[in-house]
Design an enzyme around this catalytic site. Sequence first.
Site, PDB file in Angstrom:
ATOM      1  CG  ASP A  81      -1.939   1.000   1.334  1.00  0.00           C
ATOM      2  OD1 ASP A  81      -2.403   1.438   0.267  1.00  0.00           O
ATOM      3  OD2 ASP A  81      -2.338   1.361   2.468  1.00  0.00           O
ATOM      4  CG  HIS A 179      -5.297   8.181   3.346  1.00  0.00           C
ATOM      5  ND1 HIS A 179      -4.558   8.788   2.369  1.00  0.00           N
ATOM      6  CD2 HIS A 179      -5.545   6.924   2.896  1.00  0.00           C
ATOM      7  CE1 HIS A 179      -4.353   7.933   1.369  1.00  0.00           C
ATOM      8  NE2 HIS A 179      -4.950   6.799   1.665  1.00  0.00           N
ATOM      9  N   GLY A 180      -7.755   8.624   6.996  1.00  0.00           N
ATOM     10  CA  GLY A 180      -7.920   8.945   8.406  1.00  0.00           C
ATOM     11  C   GLY A 180      -9.367   9.046   8.842  1.00  0.00           C
ATOM     12  CG  HIS A 210      -6.134   4.843  -1.833  1.00  0.00           C
ATOM     13  ND1 HIS A 210      -5.026   4.427  -1.143  1.00  0.00           N
ATOM     14  CD2 HIS A 210      -6.081   4.244  -3.040  1.00  0.00           C
ATOM     15  CE1 HIS A 210      -4.322   3.612  -1.913  1.00  0.00           C
ATOM     16  NE2 HIS A 210      -4.945   3.489  -3.081  1.00  0.00           N
TER      17      HIS A 210
END
Length: 316
Positions: A81, A179-180, A210
């Site tokens: 990744d 992300h997150g 993603h």
Amino acid sequence: MIVTAKELFEQAYGKYALGAYNINNAEQTMGLFQGCLDSKAPFIIQISSGARKYTNKLMLEGMIRAADQIFPDAIFAVHLDHGDEQTCYDCIDSGFYSSVMIDASHESFEENIAATKRVADRAHAKGISVEAELGQLGGVEEHVSVSEDQAHLTDPAQAADFIKRSGCDSLACAIGTSHGAFKFSGSQGLHFEIVKAIQELVPGFPLVLHGSSSVPQEEVERINAAGGALKGAKGVDVTQYLPAALLGVCKINIDTDGRLVWTRVHREFFRDQPDKFDFRPVGKIFMEEYAKFIASRNVLLGSAGQLETVRAALKK
Ligand code: G3H
Ligand code: 13P
Ligand code: ZN
């Protein structure tokens, strides 16, 4: 059984998406395999550069090989990744990974194509699939930090050009996720029109999303009630997974949600039993809860129930 991501995408395209789940330790690995077998789903194991450094890259390899023996019915790809070029080569040369992601999305368009092509040439010579990324998501990855206002959505015409020239087998595109655990400050705006436009230009090409954790509000509330401080955490609406899959998104990345399950289980366990210090009882609960979470995601992605169809197709 380890297969390439490309083989899985050939089966999934336009029908469902493969869940791509990150692993870092034995408990996550066990929960992931159990959840995928319980839901009869093929899947993708993701290993980040951070995961490779956390214990040791060989430890991850050993755990996955062991899980393959413990769960002989599982069908999955082993995927790097967000790799840089050197890490991609290390994974390709290891003979263990069946798929790598070269993430040169922070480079210029031409350098992103050139780096992806170098990796694709070396990976394809060994039958390994390659994911690339064009556009930039907000959030933090190990080697890049992109604030929301710096994040750039993928340009469909550039994506078509990139796919033709780079030799990648799948493309991660930025359509508004990040992300997150803090993905949206207001309402979420996922730009499916970008996915549609890419598909019109390059029909049949597998796309990747993603930053797709849903950040379940129930998890956040339970974490906060057990001493956590996750204010304003928000994720992707899970009802968007299947529509994305039907448009040609074949891989949906989910990591943060697994961390939330871990945090909720451990915070509640030690809050309720402050005299305990054996990590195995809580580790057992986590493995069970993570397996349930994974199975629930595979249902939403449409990959649940596809395992035997994929096995039969791979035998042909
Ligand atoms: O995209 C990032 C993944 O969630 C992996 O995170 O680099 O902290 O292992 P990590
Ligand atoms: P999340 O942070 O939304 O789980 O995204 C994970 C990811 O994209 C891994 O590459
Ligand atoms: Zn990612």
